[in-house]
Scaffold this motif. Sequence first.
Motif, mmCIF file in Angstrom:
data_model
loop_
_atom_site.group_PDB
_atom_site.id
_atom_site.type_symbol
_atom_site.label_atom_id
_atom_site.label_comp_id
_atom_site.label_asym_id
_atom_site.label_seq_id
_atom_site.Cartn_x
_atom_site.Cartn_y
_atom_site.Cartn_z
ATOM 1 N N VAL A 8 13.271 8.021 -8.827
ATOM 2 C CA VAL A 8 14.337 8.871 -8.284
ATOM 3 C C VAL A 8 14.872 8.198 -7.020
ATOM 4 N N ASP A 9 16.045 7.553 -7.128
ATOM 5 C CA ASP A 9 16.635 6.828 -5.999
ATOM 6 C C ASP A 9 18.138 6.734 -6.212
ATOM 7 N N ASP A 10 18.920 6.936 -5.131
ATOM 8 C CA ASP A 10 20.375 6.907 -5.269
ATOM 9 C C ASP A 10 20.947 5.491 -5.226
ATOM 10 N N GLU A 11 20.116 4.489 -4.941
ATOM 11 C CA GLU A 11 20.600 3.108 -4.906
ATOM 12 C C GLU A 11 20.386 2.461 -6.270
ATOM 13 N N PRO A 12 21.478 2.058 -6.967
ATOM 14 C CA PRO A 12 21.347 1.438 -8.297
ATOM 15 C C PRO A 12 20.466 0.195 -8.296
ATOM 16 N N VAL A 51 8.282 8.145 -8.605
ATOM 17 C CA VAL A 51 8.572 7.347 -7.414
ATOM 18 C C VAL A 51 9.834 7.961 -6.809
ATOM 19 N N LEU A 52 9.713 8.582 -5.645
ATOM 20 C CA LEU A 52 10.738 9.485 -5.120
ATOM 21 C C LEU A 52 11.236 9.016 -3.759
ATOM 22 N N ASP A 53 12.550 8.754 -3.676
ATOM 23 C CA ASP A 53 13.152 8.365 -2.396
ATOM 24 C C ASP A 53 13.286 9.596 -1.499
ATOM 25 N N VAL A 54 13.071 9.420 -0.182
ATOM 26 C CA VAL A 54 13.196 10.534 0.754
ATOM 27 C C VAL A 54 14.659 10.894 0.985
ATOM 28 N N TRP A 55 15.510 9.852 1.169
ATOM 29 C CA TRP A 55 16.914 10.092 1.498
ATOM 30 C C TRP A 55 17.739 10.081 0.220
#
Length: 464
Positions: A8-12, A51-55
């Motif tokens: 889970v991350d907003d950066e491709p 795997v989870l991004d904070v931002w």
Amino acid sequence: MKPTILIVDDEPGVRTALTGVLRDEGYAVEAVATGEACLDRVTRGPVDLIVLDVWLPGMDGLATLARLRERQVDAQIVLISGHGNIESAVRAIKLGAFDFVEKPLSLEKTVLVVRNALRQRRLEMENLALRARVDRHETMIGESDGMRQLREQVAMAAPTNGRVLIYGENGTGKELVARTIHALSRRRNSAFVEVNCAAIPEDLIESELFGHVRGAFTGAVADRRGKFELADGGTIFLDEIGDMSLKTQAKVLRVLQEQTLEPVGGTTSVRVDARVLAATNKDLQTEIRAGRFREDLYFRLNVVPIFVPALRDRQEDIPLLAEHFMSAFAQEYGRRVKTFDAGAMAVLQRYPWPGNVRELRNVIERLMIMVMGDSIGSGDLGFLDLGGAPRSEAEPAAPPDRLTLYEARDRFERDLILRTLTAQQGNMSRTAEVLGVERSNLYRKMKAFGIAPSRRTEEESEAV
């Protein structure tokens, strides 16, 4: 089957890099860009690790983690962040994250953390499976009305944090009821700590319950955590609570009221969150009137009362229990299961079982060990009959009209004394108290009925 990992991350670029390296490690990998998408994904099927991004845009990683835990998603969580700080890391760990990794990511370190997280999850799942296998041997057996009602009461009480007071004779399975309540509760993954209040000497019970600090008394060579503290987050089971001294009752009451305790010899309070289950074979209302039990503690414990029926009151369950124990002992001893003929089962169902389910279990173990053949008959159960060898179905008990009034009275008194002795574990003083007679009178009755005291030496020493 490959472990499933959700990124889970907003950066491709991060999603692509992590997906590639983790697939190379042999994992099944999926990736989403938002916390909302993560929550949607876990509703459609299980994953082993996230795997989870904070931002993240919208719902951030910590909020997503909190929502995952609220929904009781049991996947391991590894948080990542390019703005890592101690506060975020501490909060993540408190919310149940396995680890916290800072960006820019070291792929080698990330793979190692993922590997360790999955190993931990595998161990937890194996432990749950093992506990499930153990619990199958510790189940509440029976289809009688009493057992159905008991299971319904347990099912209603278990998911709550309400305190439960379990009543029942010795050997009825009060501990099993307590363990079942814990296993069905939200605290099932935390500790279940049992304390037998009757078995711990009075001068040690406070240390056992509340712990002690080094030097608190002779022999206290180091700090020790008590049972309440060990049960923090889980369940503490106070068995035979009616045998606890008034002094200790007062201190337990304080823990229940304030949710804090003070170790023996200590000066600082320790906060605890333990659900309290208690059990007794005594009539606590009678104990309160006699000044032996605190009424305020009784009201604190008796939020949900549960009564466990005696085995003699659910005789239709005896065949199920006998077959259950026989199967368990056959597996334990590596032998074939022995069967009961009609006469043997009739004897088992006629016997009053003063020791309840515990006594039945012991009898079945004895039969497994001592009976040579694969079938058990009424003759193998001669040791159970209070008045001699057990009768077969062809030899029914004498009907009441064949007994004189004196014979019927003597039979009743003898059976009552035997049952009470068993319930009080052979203690003559307590048996006399329960029956409401002087101990000397009880001795005379037992001698007349041919009953030998099982704890004569101990009782004589008490009388000295």
